[in-house]
Enzyme design. Structure first.
Site, PDB file in Angstrom:
ATOM      1  N   PHE A  65       0.826  -1.205   0.000  1.00 29.17           N
ATOM      2  CA  PHE A  65       0.000   0.000   0.000  1.00 29.17           C
ATOM      3  C   PHE A  65       0.863   1.259   0.000  1.00 29.17           C
ATOM      4  O   PHE A  65       0.624   2.193  -0.779  1.00 29.17           O
ATOM      5  CB  PHE A  65      -0.912  -0.028   1.237  1.00 29.17           C
ATOM      6  CG  PHE A  65      -1.696   1.234   1.467  1.00 29.17           C
ATOM      7  CD1 PHE A  65      -2.948   1.403   0.903  1.00 29.17           C
ATOM      8  CD2 PHE A  65      -1.181   2.244   2.276  1.00 29.17           C
ATOM      9  CE1 PHE A  65      -3.679   2.569   1.130  1.00 29.17           C
ATOM     10  CE2 PHE A  65      -1.896   3.409   2.499  1.00 29.17           C
ATOM     11  CZ  PHE A  65      -3.146   3.571   1.927  1.00 29.17           C
ATOM     12  N   ASP A  66       1.877   1.316   0.859  1.00 28.47           N
ATOM     13  CA  ASP A  66       2.732   2.499   0.969  1.00 28.47           C
ATOM     14  C   ASP A  66       3.420   2.808  -0.357  1.00 28.47           C
ATOM     15  O   ASP A  66       3.411   3.949  -0.836  1.00 28.47           O
ATOM     16  CB  ASP A  66       3.814   2.288   2.040  1.00 28.47           C
ATOM     17  CG  ASP A  66       3.245   1.994   3.405  1.00 28.47           C
ATOM     18  OD1 ASP A  66       2.367   1.122   3.511  1.00 28.47           O
ATOM     19  OD2 ASP A  66       3.689   2.627   4.364  1.00 28.47           O
ATOM     20  N   THR A  67       4.032   1.775  -0.939  1.00 30.40           N
ATOM     21  CA  THR A  67       4.771   1.962  -2.184  1.00 30.40           C
ATOM     22  C   THR A  67       3.853   2.449  -3.293  1.00 30.40           C
ATOM     23  O   THR A  67       4.185   3.381  -4.033  1.00 30.40           O
ATOM     24  CB  THR A  67       5.446   0.647  -2.603  1.00 30.40           C
ATOM     25  OG1 THR A  67       6.336   0.220  -1.577  1.00 30.40           O
ATOM     26  CG2 THR A  67       6.226   0.835  -3.895  1.00 30.40           C
TER      27      THR A  67
END
Length: 423
Positions: free
Chosen positions: A200-202
């Site tokens: 999700f972050d990437t």
């Protein structure tokens, strides 16, 4: 561009009791660590954060007493809220909590509080002021202080290098569990983020970068949690699948990044020379604009990228030669390094960022790869026709010579295709 944020001071003056910052803590089966974490974070924010805040515990499908502990903390501490999700997934929990929050600035941190909380205010201050759109803590900056095992260090650096080569990422640390985003930006980006787990972050950061948003990085002090239950192998495989999926979406134009850039991105700055109407300098003796002054610098940077690519190519060739044979090893090594070479030259040599014309540039890189493959494969074929079992140093020398010829062709093709312009 300030969006609904409008600056923290305006928000505080309009609604003195409204939270300016919402710190989300995603948890799954963290009944032991949750209480100490939230109390420590609440005490820090109460003592050191100058604006109203909220802490949201996002429980995603815990099967222990995590939700019970969270409800107790909400009753005990002012400004602590609880959000429960029946489905597991850190990304899913963050997306749900951020989407529901009324705060103009949203952040999250891992429950183990591996990151020193002194970095929290420097993380969110540029978002509160409107200077930046997202902010991340980075463990890979020179001034960061990190305590963790060699295995995690190598995996983290390798992953971020992969992102730079495969997705042209310019942020340094995609995985640090210490990030923040403006709410108006989150409203536009979150519906486009498909991953509900650790990628999700990437995915969020890559989309923000491609949309022309400003990502602020804060060096952090970070101490690894020895009791971390993250499955490194499963997470790594999921991340690789995410890189492939996101890369395909970027190459095919499946994401509305042009609309996002027009809506959220920052307008390009105009150089004073262009404003004053002055003519850009050219090398004496050449037609106007045909040979820019930056050519020597481009050659130096291209050569540096070429040296690194050649070394990587030789290492891959030597590593796979005994298993695959000369020609397949040459194909594999050349293909892997060609993709990274095009991405690196696009950014470092020609100063192009963003996805504009990216497909065309990579197509030209593949054309250069095909020419390089023809040159090196032909050179190997000639050598093996002369000598059935050539000495390994001779084989490597022939490949280096063929690669030098391919490098000249690559520079000409890339420079022709990229027009020396910045995206």
């Amino acid at each position: 561009m300030t969006g609904p944020l409008g600056g923290a001071r305006a928000a505080v003056q309009a609604r003195p009791t409204a939270a300016v910052l919402d710190v989300v803590i995603p948890v799954h089966n963290e009944e032991a660590d949750l209480g100490p974490c939230v109390r420590r974070l609440h005490a820090h924010l109460s003592a050191h954060f100058p604006y109203p805040f909220q802490i949201t515990i996002a429980d995603n499908a815990s099967v222990d007493d995590t939700l019970k502990v969270a409800d107790g903390l909400a009753a005990e501490l002012p400004g602590v809220e609880v959000l429960h999700l029946d489905a597991k997934g850190r990304g899913r929990a963050l997306s749900a909590a951020w989407s529901a929050s009324p705060a103009p600035v949203l952040a999250y941190m891992d429950v183990d509080l591996s990151t020193d909380l002194a970095a929290l205010l420097p993380l969110v201050a540029p978002l509160i002021s409107g200077h930046s759109d997202l902010a991340i803590g980075t463990r890979l900056a020179r001034t960061s202080r990190v305590v963790r095992g060699a295995k995690r260090e190598v995996i983290s650096r390798a992953y971020n290098l992969l992102l730079r080569g495969a997705l042209a990422a310019r942020f340094s640390d995609a995985q640090c569990g210490f990030k923040a985003i403006r709410a108006d930006v989150a409203t536009e980006l979150l519906p486009l983020v498909r991953d509900t787990g650790w990628f999700f972050d990437t995915e969020l950061l890559v989309l923000a970068q491609r949309a022309g948003l400003r990502i602020h990085e804060v060096p952090v002090d970070w101490v690894d949690d020895p009791d971390s239950r993250v499955d490194i192998v499963a997470t790594a495989l999921a991340d690789l699948r995410g890189v492939g999926r996101l890369g395909r979406a970027l190459l095919t134009g499946a994401l509305p990044l042009a609309d996002l850039r027009a809506q959220l991105g920052r307008a390009p700055l105009t150089a004073p020379r262009a404003q004053s109407g002055e003519t850009p300098p050219t090398v004496p003796g050449t037609p106007l604009g045909q040979l820019p002054v930056g050519l020597p610098r481009q050659l130096v940077r291209f050569a540096a990228v070429g040296v690194a690519s050649t070394l990587a190519y030789l290492l891959l060739f030597v590593a796979t030669r005994g298993v695959l044979g000369a020609q397949p090893a040459n194909l594999l090594a050349l293909l892997v390094t060609a993709v990274a070479n095009t991405a690196a030259n696009r950014r470092l040599t020609f100063g192009i960022s963003g996805r504009r014309h990216a497909a065309r540039h990579h197509a030209q890189g593949l054309l250069a790869f095909a020419l390089g493959l023809a040159l090196t494969s032909g050179a190997l074929a000639v050598l093996h026709a002369v000598s059935a079992v050539p000495a390994r140093p001779v084989e490597l020398a022939v490949l280096v010579a063929a690669n030098l010829a391919a490098t000249v062709l690559r520079f000409m093709l890339l420079r022709l295709g990229m027009h020396h312009r910045r995206g």
